[in-house]
Design a protein around this motif. Sequence first.
Motif, PDB file in Angstrom:
ATOM      1  N   GLN A 117       9.601  10.251  12.462  1.00  0.00           N
ATOM      2  CA  GLN A 117       8.905   9.102  11.434  1.00  0.00           C
ATOM      3  C   GLN A 117       9.860   8.979  10.300  1.00  0.00           C
ATOM      4  O   GLN A 117      10.266   9.657   9.796  1.00  0.00           O
ATOM      5  CB  GLN A 117       7.511   9.477  11.345  1.00  0.00           C
ATOM      6  CG  GLN A 117       6.864   8.116  10.383  1.00  0.00           C
ATOM      7  CD  GLN A 117       5.455   8.530  10.381  1.00  0.00           C
ATOM      8  OE1 GLN A 117       4.981   8.984   9.283  1.00  0.00           O
ATOM      9  NE2 GLN A 117       4.479   8.056  11.245  1.00  0.00           N
ATOM     10  N   LEU A 128       3.286   8.827   1.169  1.00  0.00           N
ATOM     11  CA  LEU A 128       2.887   7.316   1.676  1.00  0.00           C
ATOM     12  C   LEU A 128       1.557   7.084   0.565  1.00  0.00           C
ATOM     13  O   LEU A 128       1.301   5.933   0.192  1.00  0.00           O
ATOM     14  CB  LEU A 128       2.394   7.219   2.966  1.00  0.00           C
ATOM     15  CG  LEU A 128       3.558   7.642   3.996  1.00  0.00           C
ATOM     16  CD1 LEU A 128       3.024   7.246   5.409  1.00  0.00           C
ATOM     17  CD2 LEU A 128       4.920   7.024   3.504  1.00  0.00           C
ATOM     18  N   TYR A 129       0.871   8.315   0.314  1.00  0.00           N
ATOM     19  CA  TYR A 129      -0.454   8.092  -0.562  1.00  0.00           C
ATOM     20  C   TYR A 129      -0.535   9.387  -1.363  1.00  0.00           C
ATOM     21  O   TYR A 129       0.062  10.252  -0.975  1.00  0.00           O
ATOM     22  CB  TYR A 129      -1.429   7.783   0.421  1.00  0.00           C
ATOM     23  CG  TYR A 129      -1.674   8.810   1.420  1.00  0.00           C
ATOM     24  CD1 TYR A 129      -2.069  10.119   1.711  1.00  0.00           C
ATOM     25  CD2 TYR A 129      -1.326   8.273   2.926  1.00  0.00           C
ATOM     26  CE1 TYR A 129      -2.122  10.961   2.611  1.00  0.00           C
ATOM     27  CE2 TYR A 129      -1.193   9.118   4.093  1.00  0.00           C
ATOM     28  CZ  TYR A 129      -1.762  10.621   3.822  1.00  0.00           C
ATOM     29  OH  TYR A 129      -1.815  11.302   4.899  1.00  0.00           O
ATOM     30  N   MET A 131      -5.261   0.976   8.727  1.00  0.00           N
ATOM     31  CA  MET A 131      -5.797   1.899   7.816  1.00  0.00           C
ATOM     32  C   MET A 131      -7.309   1.444   7.656  1.00  0.00           C
ATOM     33  O   MET A 131      -7.517   0.011   7.943  1.00  0.00           O
ATOM     34  CB  MET A 131      -5.004   1.542   6.645  1.00  0.00           C
ATOM     35  CG  MET A 131      -3.826   2.197   6.446  1.00  0.00           C
ATOM     36  SD  MET A 131      -2.829   2.003   4.752  1.00  0.00           S
ATOM     37  CE  MET A 131      -2.515   0.033   5.040  1.00  0.00           C
ATOM     38  N   PRO A 134      -8.022   6.824   6.813  1.00  0.00           N
ATOM     39  CA  PRO A 134      -8.537   5.885   5.445  1.00  0.00           C
ATOM     40  C   PRO A 134      -7.123   5.466   4.660  1.00  0.00           C
ATOM     41  O   PRO A 134      -6.145   6.206   4.702  1.00  0.00           O
ATOM     42  CB  PRO A 134      -9.160   7.051   4.711  1.00  0.00           C
ATOM     43  CG  PRO A 134      -8.699   8.349   5.100  1.00  0.00           C
ATOM     44  CD  PRO A 134      -8.244   8.100   6.590  1.00  0.00           C
ATOM     45  N   PHE A 135      -7.374   4.462   3.931  1.00  0.00           N
ATOM     46  CA  PHE A 135      -6.368   3.902   3.087  1.00  0.00           C
ATOM     47  C   PHE A 135      -6.735   4.784   1.848  1.00  0.00           C
ATOM     48  O   PHE A 135      -7.529   4.957   1.449  1.00  0.00           O
ATOM     49  CB  PHE A 135      -6.705   2.404   2.503  1.00  0.00           C
ATOM     50  CG  PHE A 135      -6.053   2.078   1.281  1.00  0.00           C
ATOM     51  CD1 PHE A 135      -4.739   1.860   1.000  1.00  0.00           C
ATOM     52  CD2 PHE A 135      -6.685   2.042   0.061  1.00  0.00           C
ATOM     53  CE1 PHE A 135      -4.057   1.614  -0.247  1.00  0.00           C
ATOM     54  CE2 PHE A 135      -6.371   1.940  -1.006  1.00  0.00           C
ATOM     55  CZ  PHE A 135      -4.733   1.632  -1.215  1.00  0.00           C
ATOM     56  N   ILE A 136      -5.581   5.199   1.242  1.00  0.00           N
ATOM     57  CA  ILE A 136      -5.405   6.314   0.162  1.00  0.00           C
ATOM     58  C   ILE A 136      -4.377   5.536  -1.138  1.00  0.00           C
ATOM     59  O   ILE A 136      -3.194   5.466  -0.605  1.00  0.00           O
ATOM     60  CB  ILE A 136      -5.201   7.512   0.409  1.00  0.00           C
ATOM     61  CG1 ILE A 136      -5.991   8.282   1.608  1.00  0.00           C
ATOM     62  CG2 ILE A 136      -5.199   8.391  -0.933  1.00  0.00           C
ATOM     63  CD1 ILE A 136      -5.904   9.577   2.058  1.00  0.00           C
ATOM     64  N   TYR A 147       0.921  -1.227  -0.089  1.00  0.00           N
ATOM     65  CA  TYR A 147       0.017  -0.077   0.019  1.00  0.00           C
ATOM     66  C   TYR A 147       0.914   1.390   0.084  1.00  0.00           C
ATOM     67  O   TYR A 147       0.205   2.250  -0.200  1.00  0.00           O
ATOM     68  CB  TYR A 147      -0.861  -0.194   1.229  1.00  0.00           C
ATOM     69  CG  TYR A 147      -0.098  -0.495   2.495  1.00  0.00           C
ATOM     70  CD1 TYR A 147       0.648   0.551   3.342  1.00  0.00           C
ATOM     71  CD2 TYR A 147      -0.192  -1.697   3.096  1.00  0.00           C
ATOM     72  CE1 TYR A 147       1.171   0.096   4.403  1.00  0.00           C
ATOM     73  CE2 TYR A 147       0.068  -2.183   4.243  1.00  0.00           C
ATOM     74  CZ  TYR A 147       1.135  -1.120   4.877  1.00  0.00           C
ATOM     75  OH  TYR A 147       1.813  -1.418   6.093  1.00  0.00           O
ATOM     76  N   CYS A 148       2.216   1.133   0.299  1.00  0.00           N
ATOM     77  CA  CYS A 148       2.784   2.526   0.716  1.00  0.00           C
ATOM     78  C   CYS A 148       3.741   2.914  -0.326  1.00  0.00           C
ATOM     79  O   CYS A 148       4.290   2.288  -1.009  1.00  0.00           O
ATOM     80  CB  CYS A 148       3.677   2.158   2.015  1.00  0.00           C
ATOM     81  SG  CYS A 148       4.750   3.587   2.619  1.00  0.00           S
ATOM     82  N   GLU A 189      -1.516  -2.399  11.612  1.00  0.00           N
ATOM     83  CA  GLU A 189      -2.008  -2.631  10.303  1.00  0.00           C
ATOM     84  C   GLU A 189      -3.435  -3.565  10.083  1.00  0.00           C
ATOM     85  O   GLU A 189      -4.326  -3.163   9.182  1.00  0.00           O
ATOM     86  CB  GLU A 189      -1.190  -2.795   9.182  1.00  0.00           C
ATOM     87  CG  GLU A 189       0.255  -1.914   9.402  1.00  0.00           C
ATOM     88  CD  GLU A 189       0.118  -0.734   9.043  1.00  0.00           C
ATOM     89  OE1 GLU A 189      -1.043  -0.055   8.692  1.00  0.00           O
ATOM     90  OE2 GLU A 189       1.064   0.238   9.086  1.00  0.00           O
ATOM     91  N   ARG A 219       1.850   1.225  14.145  1.00  0.00           N
ATOM     92  CA  ARG A 219       0.473   0.486  13.617  1.00  0.00           C
ATOM     93  C   ARG A 219       0.443  -0.971  13.262  1.00  0.00           C
ATOM     94  O   ARG A 219       1.293  -1.474  12.641  1.00  0.00           O
ATOM     95  CB  ARG A 219      -0.317   1.299  12.227  1.00  0.00           C
ATOM     96  CG  ARG A 219      -0.397   2.562  12.618  1.00  0.00           C
ATOM     97  CD  ARG A 219      -1.385   3.253  11.496  1.00  0.00           C
ATOM     98  NE  ARG A 219      -1.828   4.641  11.398  1.00  0.00           N
ATOM     99  CZ  ARG A 219      -2.375   5.243  10.602  1.00  0.00           C
ATOM    100  NH1 ARG A 219      -2.358   4.752   9.297  1.00  0.00           N
ATOM    101  NH2 ARG A 219      -2.574   6.474  10.972  1.00  0.00           N
TER     102      ARG A 219
HETATM  103  N1  5AD Z   1      -2.922   5.170   2.650  1.00  0.00           N
HETATM  104  C1  5AD Z   1      -3.331   5.535   3.875  1.00  0.00           C
HETATM  105  N2  5AD Z   1      -2.150   5.230   4.898  1.00  0.00           N
HETATM  106  C2  5AD Z   1      -0.972   4.743   4.458  1.00  0.00           C
HETATM  107  N3  5AD Z   1       0.104   4.490   5.242  1.00  0.00           N
HETATM  108  C3  5AD Z   1       0.804   3.794   4.474  1.00  0.00           C
HETATM  109  N4  5AD Z   1       0.370   3.775   3.412  1.00  0.00           N
HETATM  110  C4  5AD Z   1      -0.701   4.400   3.275  1.00  0.00           C
HETATM  111  C5  5AD Z   1      -1.769   4.758   2.268  1.00  0.00           C
HETATM  112  N5  5AD Z   1      -1.595   4.349   0.945  1.00  0.00           N
HETATM  113  C6  5AD Z   1       0.067   4.427   6.754  1.00  0.00           C
HETATM  114  C7  5AD Z   1       0.288   3.034   7.371  1.00  0.00           C
HETATM  115  C8  5AD Z   1       1.493   3.339   8.186  1.00  0.00           C
HETATM  116  C9  5AD Z   1       1.512   4.937   8.352  1.00  0.00           C
HETATM  117  C10 5AD Z   1       2.745   5.437   8.562  1.00  0.00           C
HETATM  118  O1  5AD Z   1       0.994   5.458   7.131  1.00  0.00           O
HETATM  119  O2  5AD Z   1      -0.836   2.436   8.251  1.00  0.00           O
HETATM  120  O3  5AD Z   1       1.407   2.726   9.299  1.00  0.00           O
END
Ligand code: 5AD
Length: 347
Positions: free
Chosen positions: A107, A308-309, A202, A232-234, A69-70, A163, A161
């Motif tokens: 971080q 990260l997103y 997320m 939210p996951f993005i 995801y990252c 996760e 996290r």
């Molecule tokens: N969308 C949202 N949160 C994210 N993280 C990493 N990638 C994404 C993403 N695509 C979050 C993870 C990580 C934190 C530092 O950022 O949960 O633990």
Amino acid sequence: MIQTLIEQLEAEHILPFEDLIRLLTEADDDDRAFLFQRARAVTDRYYGHDIYTRGLIEFTNYCKNDCLYCGIRRSNRHVERYRLSEDDILACCREGRKLGFSTFVLQGGEDPFYTRERMCHIVSAIREHFPECAITLSIGEKSYDDYLAYYKAGANRYLLRHETADELHYAKLHPPELSLKNRMRCLYDLKAIGYQTGTGFMVGSPGQTPQTLAKDLLFIHKLQPEMIGIGPFIAHHDTPFKDCANGTLDMTVFLIAVLRLIRPNALIPATTALGTIHPDGRKMGVLAGANVVMPNLSPLNVRHQYTLYDNKIYMDAEAAESRGRLKEEMASIGYRITDARGDMKPL
Ligand code: 5AD
């Protein structure tokens, strides 16, 4: 019926698995409004309308991991990688301190350049210059001895996290060399050493279900973390999940409120990711029981590289400017940004 479950959750801080599923899948708008009102009352009891801030310093975007995801996963060749020197980091802290921050969050990706010795050197220097401040690390999975060394050097808090608390789901989000078992080992080590420990997940990550979420809630109840970060996951355009749907505002704020009832005195941020999917995201997070915001103190010239997103907010704002905007944002809903360190209050 759901409101009875919410009352039960407030009284007992957890529900049986099947009831958590019902809460997550059957709540209607009235139930949600009731939940937010309860969660806010609980936050108010411990923290009033004070919102704590944490100055986030993203000091390296090198990462040896390949989380699907990252955006800074190691196989993303489109990221320009950077590292901040100890002097750079201290300069961020000095600026942050002037603005009123009393917590610095370091971080980074899991970057082997920052050995135990280098990390301890950095932490000791911050500790020496800012004895009254809290130092939070968010640098991933390490050994017990590493965690202990950072703690002895002066770190107080650690964010990691989990996760997802479901093995199969964990394996869908992470490469095979990472395991939920080790993640949990890290979290229990951190607690045992004496860190104020943060975990989270997320919301809406690919493959997440009400069942995996119920496991997350049960795990958090078992761990009893001092801090709980969810957002939210993005989707990030350079990851295997680029075409996946984002997590929603509604589900995230709903879960913030549920987590507030599970851990009444926890520190719960309205995250940058929440502010990214909706202009009022962070306000809505606070109105659902969040009591922390984490603005960026990273130098402007590297900030774009710590993605990260997609569409992360305040990418170009000076630290002072974003703190000012946050103050206004919070004042508009009757909340107040405070300069206090913001440790967890006792029950
Ligand atoms: N969308 C949202 N949160 C994210 N993280 C990493 N990638 C994404 C993403 N695509 C979050 C993870 C990580 C934190 C530092 O950022 O949960 O633990």
